[in-house]
Design a protein around this motif. Structure first.
Motif, PDB file in Angstrom:
ATOM      1  N   VAL A 162     -11.779   3.316  13.968  1.00  0.00           N
ATOM      2  CA  VAL A 162     -11.076   3.851  15.129  1.00  0.00           C
ATOM      3  C   VAL A 162     -10.623   5.285  14.861  1.00  0.00           C
ATOM      4  N   ARG A 163     -10.170   5.545  13.633  1.00  0.00           N
ATOM      5  CA  ARG A 163      -9.670   6.873  13.289  1.00  0.00           C
ATOM      6  C   ARG A 163     -10.770   7.934  13.406  1.00  0.00           C
ATOM      7  N   ILE A 164     -11.995   7.593  13.021  1.00  0.00           N
ATOM      8  CA  ILE A 164     -13.057   8.597  12.984  1.00  0.00           C
ATOM      9  C   ILE A 164     -13.944   8.547  14.236  1.00  0.00           C
ATOM     10  N   SER A 165     -13.523   7.785  15.234  1.00  0.00           N
ATOM     11  CA  SER A 165     -14.387   7.525  16.389  1.00  0.00           C
ATOM     12  C   SER A 165     -14.738   8.773  17.190  1.00  0.00           C
ATOM     13  N   ASN A 166     -13.893   9.778  17.198  1.00  0.00           N
ATOM     14  CA  ASN A 166     -14.188  10.989  17.951  1.00  0.00           C
ATOM     15  C   ASN A 166     -15.111  11.936  17.203  1.00  0.00           C
ATOM     16  N   VAL A 167     -15.037  11.917  15.867  1.00  0.00           N
ATOM     17  CA  VAL A 167     -15.804  12.878  15.079  1.00  0.00           C
ATOM     18  C   VAL A 167     -17.100  12.284  14.534  1.00  0.00           C
ATOM     19  N   GLU A 168     -17.148  10.969  14.332  1.00  0.00           N
ATOM     20  CA  GLU A 168     -18.347  10.288  13.832  1.00  0.00           C
ATOM     21  C   GLU A 168     -18.583   9.029  14.667  1.00  0.00           C
ATOM     22  N   PRO A 169     -18.935   9.175  15.942  1.00  0.00           N
ATOM     23  CA  PRO A 169     -19.004   8.006  16.836  1.00  0.00           C
ATOM     24  C   PRO A 169     -20.027   6.956  16.424  1.00  0.00           C
ATOM     25  N   VAL A 170     -21.183   7.367  15.932  1.00  0.00           N
ATOM     26  CA  VAL A 170     -22.218   6.394  15.545  1.00  0.00           C
ATOM     27  C   VAL A 170     -21.771   5.608  14.319  1.00  0.00           C
ATOM     28  N   MET A 171     -21.302   6.315  13.302  1.00  0.00           N
ATOM     29  CA  MET A 171     -20.803   5.653  12.097  1.00  0.00           C
ATOM     30  C   MET A 171     -19.623   4.741  12.433  1.00  0.00           C
ATOM     31  N   ALA A 172     -18.732   5.220  13.285  1.00  0.00           N
ATOM     32  CA  ALA A 172     -17.542   4.448  13.645  1.00  0.00           C
ATOM     33  C   ALA A 172     -17.927   3.129  14.309  1.00  0.00           C
ATOM     34  N   ARG A 173     -18.853   3.195  15.239  1.00  0.00           N
ATOM     35  CA  ARG A 173     -19.270   1.969  15.937  1.00  0.00           C
ATOM     36  C   ARG A 173     -19.874   0.962  14.957  1.00  0.00           C
ATOM     37  N   SER A 174     -20.759   1.420  14.103  1.00  0.00           N
ATOM     38  CA  SER A 174     -21.399   0.528  13.142  1.00  0.00           C
ATOM     39  C   SER A 174     -20.370  -0.121  12.228  1.00  0.00           C
ATOM     40  N   LEU A 175     -19.443   0.692  11.737  1.00  0.00           N
ATOM     41  CA  LEU A 175     -18.423   0.184  10.820  1.00  0.00           C
ATOM     42  C   LEU A 175     -17.502  -0.807  11.516  1.00  0.00           C
ATOM     43  N   ALA A 176     -17.085  -0.484  12.741  1.00  0.00           N
ATOM     44  CA  ALA A 176     -16.183  -1.364  13.482  1.00  0.00           C
ATOM     45  C   ALA A 176     -16.836  -2.705  13.780  1.00  0.00           C
ATOM     46  N   GLU A 177     -18.070  -2.672  14.225  1.00  0.00           N
ATOM     47  CA  GLU A 177     -18.749  -3.923  14.554  1.00  0.00           C
ATOM     48  C   GLU A 177     -18.992  -4.767  13.320  1.00  0.00           C
ATOM     49  N   GLN A 178     -19.291  -4.113  12.195  1.00  0.00           N
ATOM     50  CA  GLN A 178     -19.440  -4.835  10.930  1.00  0.00           C
ATOM     51  C   GLN A 178     -18.127  -5.497  10.525  1.00  0.00           C
ATOM     52  N   ALA A 179     -17.025  -4.741  10.629  1.00  0.00           N
ATOM     53  CA  ALA A 179     -15.720  -5.265  10.228  1.00  0.00           C
ATOM     54  C   ALA A 179     -15.335  -6.487  11.046  1.00  0.00           C
ATOM     55  N   VAL A 180     -15.516  -6.406  12.364  1.00  0.00           N
ATOM     56  CA  VAL A 180     -15.163  -7.525  13.232  1.00  0.00           C
ATOM     57  C   VAL A 180     -16.073  -8.715  12.971  1.00  0.00           C
ATOM     58  N   ARG A 181     -17.335  -8.450  12.764  1.00  0.00           N
ATOM     59  CA  ARG A 181     -18.289  -9.525  12.483  1.00  0.00           C
ATOM     60  C   ARG A 181     -17.948 -10.250  11.173  1.00  0.00           C
ATOM     61  N   ASP A 182     -17.529  -9.488  10.167  1.00  0.00           N
ATOM     62  CA  ASP A 182     -17.211 -10.081   8.864  1.00  0.00           C
ATOM     63  C   ASP A 182     -15.834 -10.727   8.816  1.00  0.00           C
ATOM     64  N   GLY A 183     -14.962 -10.343   9.761  1.00  0.00           N
ATOM     65  CA  GLY A 183     -13.661 -11.001   9.859  1.00  0.00           C
ATOM     66  C   GLY A 183     -12.486 -10.123   9.503  1.00  0.00           C
ATOM     67  N   VAL A 184     -11.721  -9.720  10.521  1.00  0.00           N
ATOM     68  CA  VAL A 184     -10.502  -8.947  10.314  1.00  0.00           C
ATOM     69  C   VAL A 184      -9.293  -9.869  10.496  1.00  0.00           C
ATOM     70  N   ILE A 185      -8.114  -9.333  10.283  1.00  0.00           N
ATOM     71  CA  ILE A 185      -6.880 -10.094  10.476  1.00  0.00           C
ATOM     72  C   ILE A 185      -6.693 -10.366  11.971  1.00  0.00           C
ATOM     73  N   GLU A 186      -6.559 -11.637  12.326  1.00  0.00           N
ATOM     74  CA  GLU A 186      -6.408 -12.023  13.736  1.00  0.00           C
ATOM     75  C   GLU A 186      -5.188 -12.887  13.991  1.00  0.00           C
ATOM     76  N   GLU A 187      -4.589 -13.426  12.946  1.00  0.00           N
ATOM     77  CA  GLU A 187      -3.401 -14.273  13.069  1.00  0.00           C
ATOM     78  C   GLU A 187      -2.251 -13.643  12.303  1.00  0.00           C
ATOM     79  N   ASN A 188      -1.031 -13.832  12.794  1.00  0.00           N
ATOM     80  CA  ASN A 188       0.123 -13.219  12.134  1.00  0.00           C
ATOM     81  C   ASN A 188       0.347 -13.733  10.718  1.00  0.00           C
ATOM     82  N   GLU A 189      -0.078 -14.957  10.449  1.00  0.00           N
ATOM     83  CA  GLU A 189       0.091 -15.479   9.086  1.00  0.00           C
ATOM     84  C   GLU A 189      -0.793 -14.744   8.089  1.00  0.00           C
ATOM     85  N   ASP A 190      -1.784 -13.983   8.586  1.00  0.00           N
ATOM     86  CA  ASP A 190      -2.652 -13.210   7.704  1.00  0.00           C
ATOM     87  C   ASP A 190      -2.196 -11.758   7.564  1.00  0.00           C
TER      88      ASP A 190
END
Length: 510
Positions: A223-251
Motif C-alpha cells: 500500500v505504501r509504494i502503490s503510487n510509485v511502483e503500482p505493478v510491484m505493489a499489486r503483485s506483492l499485495a495479492e501475494q500477501a493476502v493469498r498467503d494469509g495476513v492478520i484478519e482476527e484481533n487475536e492475531d
C-alpha cells in the motif's frame, strides 16, 4: 525531555533491559559466568538473548528508545499526541536539535549486531533466522520511513554507506519473502516453538503467527509504494493476502511490556498530551472509542476530552498537563504494532486500486476495518457509527487558559461509506477512519498523512522555521555525518533527490 541516560550506555545495557523476560537469560549474562559455546547454544540461550535485543528495537519499550524513536517522531508528527514541555526546538516546528535528528538512526547498530550474532550462532536455514529477518524488516522499515536513504548495513557490512529508499524497500520485501518461505517449509515448528517460546515477547513461539505478521508487513509495504511502483505493489499485495495476513484481533501484533514506553513518557513523565487533531475528529464523530483512547484532563470542564494543538507555544508544562487529556494506558498496557483493522483498511484501498484482495468490496473491507477496531478496543455502538452520514470533524476549541488557540475544522468528510462518492472522497473517508483506528501507532499515522494527504490536519499555531508544510516529510540526517562520513553523506543526499531538510519527500510520496 527526560532522556536521562547516554545512548551508548543504553546499548550496552540492552540485554539487561530485557533480562526480566526470562530468568534463564539473567543467569547467562551474570558477570563471571563461564558457560561454554555448547552450553550457550543449549535451549537457544545465546540466540534468544539476541532475538530479545532485536525485539527491543523493533517494538521499543525502554523509555529513552520509545521517546526518541516513537514519540518525538511518529506520535507527534502523526498527530496522535503532542509535547507539553516548553520546547522552542522540535520536529513539529521543523527546527529540532541535531540530537533529536540523530537519535532514531542510533538504534540501528544494536539490531544489526544482534542479527549478525543470530546468523553466526545458528546459520540461515532455520526458524531463528526467519524470525530475525522479520524483526529486522520491522525495524528498518521504520528507519527508512523516518529518513529516506539509510545505511543498509544489514548486507554490505558498513554502517556508513547509504542505500536508496527504493533499494531498502526491495531488500525488505526479499527478506520477508525468504522468512515466510522458511517458516512455511519448516517441519520442526513444534520443536522450535518449545525452545524459542520464552524469548518471544509477541507470539510466544507461534511462528505461524509470525508468518502472518510478515505477510501483513508485505501488505503494508504494498500500500505504501502503490503510487510509485503500482505493478510491484499489486503483485506483492495479492501475494500477501493469498498467503494469509492478520484478519482476527487475536492475531494482532501486540507486545506486553513490564513498563510501557507510552505510559512512561505521556502519563508518568507527562511530556505529552493528546493532539487536537485526533480529538476533534473523534469528538465530531461522537466516537465511542474516545474513552478507550483518552483520559479526562485534571482540570475538567464541560468537555470530557481536550486535545492540544500540535506546535502550541506551551508556556508551562505543569499547566498544560492539567488542561489537556492524556492517553488511557497503564504501566502494563501492551504496545500495538499491527492489527486486523489495519489489514482490512489496506484491503479496502487495494480494491479501490483494482487489486484482488480476496473477493470483498471496498465497502465491506472498510466497514470490517472499523468493526475490528471497535472490537479491539471493546467499544460499543459500531452499527450506529457505520450508518452516520452527517457527523464530521468538530471545530477545535482550546481549553480555557490553553496555549494553541481555537481552529476551524479542516474536513467535512462523514463516516458512512458511499459507493457513488468520488475517488478523492472515498480515499479521504477510508484513510481518515484508518488513521483513527491505527492509534496509538504514530509512525503509521504519520506515514498515512504523508502518503495520502489524509486526514486533513490543523495548521501549526506558531512559526515553523520557514516551512509551509503542516507536518514534515522526513527527518534530516545527523549533521555530524557531514564531518565524519562526508563522502557517504554526499551520496545519501544525491539518493534523497533533494535537500537534506524536512521538506524533501520520501521516495514513495512521488
Amino acid at each position: 525531555m527526560m532522556v536521562s541516560r547516554k545512548l551508548f550506555l543504553f546499548f550496552l545495557c540492552l540485554p539487561a533491559i530485557f533480562s526480566s523476560c526470562t530468568g534463564r537469560f539473567v543467569d547467562i549474562n551474570r558477570p563471571g559466568s563461564k558457560l561454554s559455546p555448547d552450553e550457550l547454544k543449549r535451549d537457544n540461550y545465546a540466540v534468544g538473548s539476541f532475538l530479545i535485543q532485536m525485539q527491543g528495537v523493533a517494538f521499543p519499550e525502554q523509555e529513552n528508545a520509545y521517546q526518541t524513536m516513537i514519540d518525538f517522531v511518529g506520535n507527534y508528527l502523526g498527530r496522535y499526541t503532542t509535547y507539553t514541555k516548553e520546547l522552542p526546538k522540535n520536529h513539529t516546528l521543523f527546527n529540532a536539535s541535531n540530537a533529536w535528528c540523530a537519535w532514531p538512526a542510533s538504534y540501528a547498530p544494536p539490531i544489526v549486531s544482534a542479527f549478525n550474532e543470530v546468523v553466526k550462532l545458528n546459520g540461515k536455514e532455520n526458524i531463528s533466522y526467519a524470525w530475525a529477518l522479520i524483526l529486522r524488516a520491522q525495524a528498518f522499515l521504520r528507519f527508512t520511513d523516518i529518513y529516506g536513504p539509510f545505511p543498509l548495513s544489514m548486507n554490505n557490512g558498513s554502517d556508513e554507506v547509504y542505500s536508496s529508499q527504493r533499494d531498502i524497500y526491495l531488500q525488505l520485501i526479499n527478506d520477508l519473502n525468504e522468512a515466510t518461505t522458511l517458516i512455511a517449509s519448516d517441519t520442526h515448528l513444534a520443536q522450535e516453538r518449545e525452545t524459542l517460546a520464552s524469548y518471544d515477547l509477541v507470539y510466544k513461539g507461534d511462528f505461524n503467527q509470525w508468518r502472518k505478521f510478515a505477510n501483513s508487513l508485505k501488505l503494508r509495504i504494498a500500500v505504501r509504494i502503490s503510487n510509485v511502483e503500482p505493478v510491484m505493489a499489486r503483485s506483492l499485495a495479492e501475494q500477501a493476502v493469498r498467503d494469509g495476513v492478520i484478519e482476527e484481533n487475536e492475531d494482532n501484533c501486540t507486545i506486553s511490556y513490564h513498563k510501557s514506553g507510552l505510559w512512561t513518557t505521556a502519563v508518568s513523565w507527562g511530556d505529552s498530551r493528546i493532539c487536537a487533531d485526533i480529538e476533534s475528529y473523534m469528538t465530531g464523530y461522537k466516537d465511542p472509542r474516545m474513552s478507550k483512547y483518552f483520559l479526562q484532563p485534571i482540570s475538567t470542564g464541560v468537555r470530557r476530552f481536550i486535545g492540544c494543538r500540535a506546535g502550541a507555544p506551551i508556556g508551562s508544562n505543569v499547566v498544560a498537563k492539567r488542561l489537556y487529556s492524556t492517553v488511557n494506558v497503564s504501566q502494563t498496557t501492551p504496545g500495538i504494532w499491527l492489527t486486523a483493522s489495519e489489514m482490512a483498511f489496506c484491503k479496502a484501498e487495494g480494491v479501490l486500486r483494482g487489486w484482488n484482495m480476496g473477493g470483498g468490496t471496498a465497502k465491506e473491507y472498510y466497514e470490517e476495518g472499523i468493526r475490528r477496531s471497535f472490537s479491539q478496543w471493546d467499544a460499543d455502538g459500531v452499527a450506529t457509527y457505520l450508518m452516520d452520514n452527517t457527523s464530521t470533524e468538530a471545530n477545535y476549541i482550546d481549553a480555557i487558559g490553553g496555549y494553541g488557540g481555537d481552529a476551524v475544522k479542516v474536513s467535512t468528510i462523514t463516516i458512512k461509506w458511499d459507493d457513488n462518492a468520488t475517488m478523492a472522497e472515498k480515499m479521504e473517508r477510508l484513510i481518515t477512519q484508518k488513521w483513527i483506528a491505527l492509534y496509538p501507532n504514530g509512525q503509521e499515522a504519520w506515514n498515512e498523512i504523508r502518503r495520502t494527504g489524509y486526514p486533513h490536519i490543523f495548521a501549526i499555531p506558531q512559526t515553523t522555521n520557514g516551512y509551509t508544510l503542516l507536518t514534515p516529510n522526513r527527518i534530516p540526517f545527523d549533521k555530524n555525518q557531514q564531518i565524519y562520513n562526508r563522502q557517504n553523506y554526499t551520496k545519501a543526499v544525491e539518493l534523497l533527490g533533494g535537500p537534506d531538510d524536512y521538506a524533501t519527500r520520501m521516495w514513495w510520496q512521488r
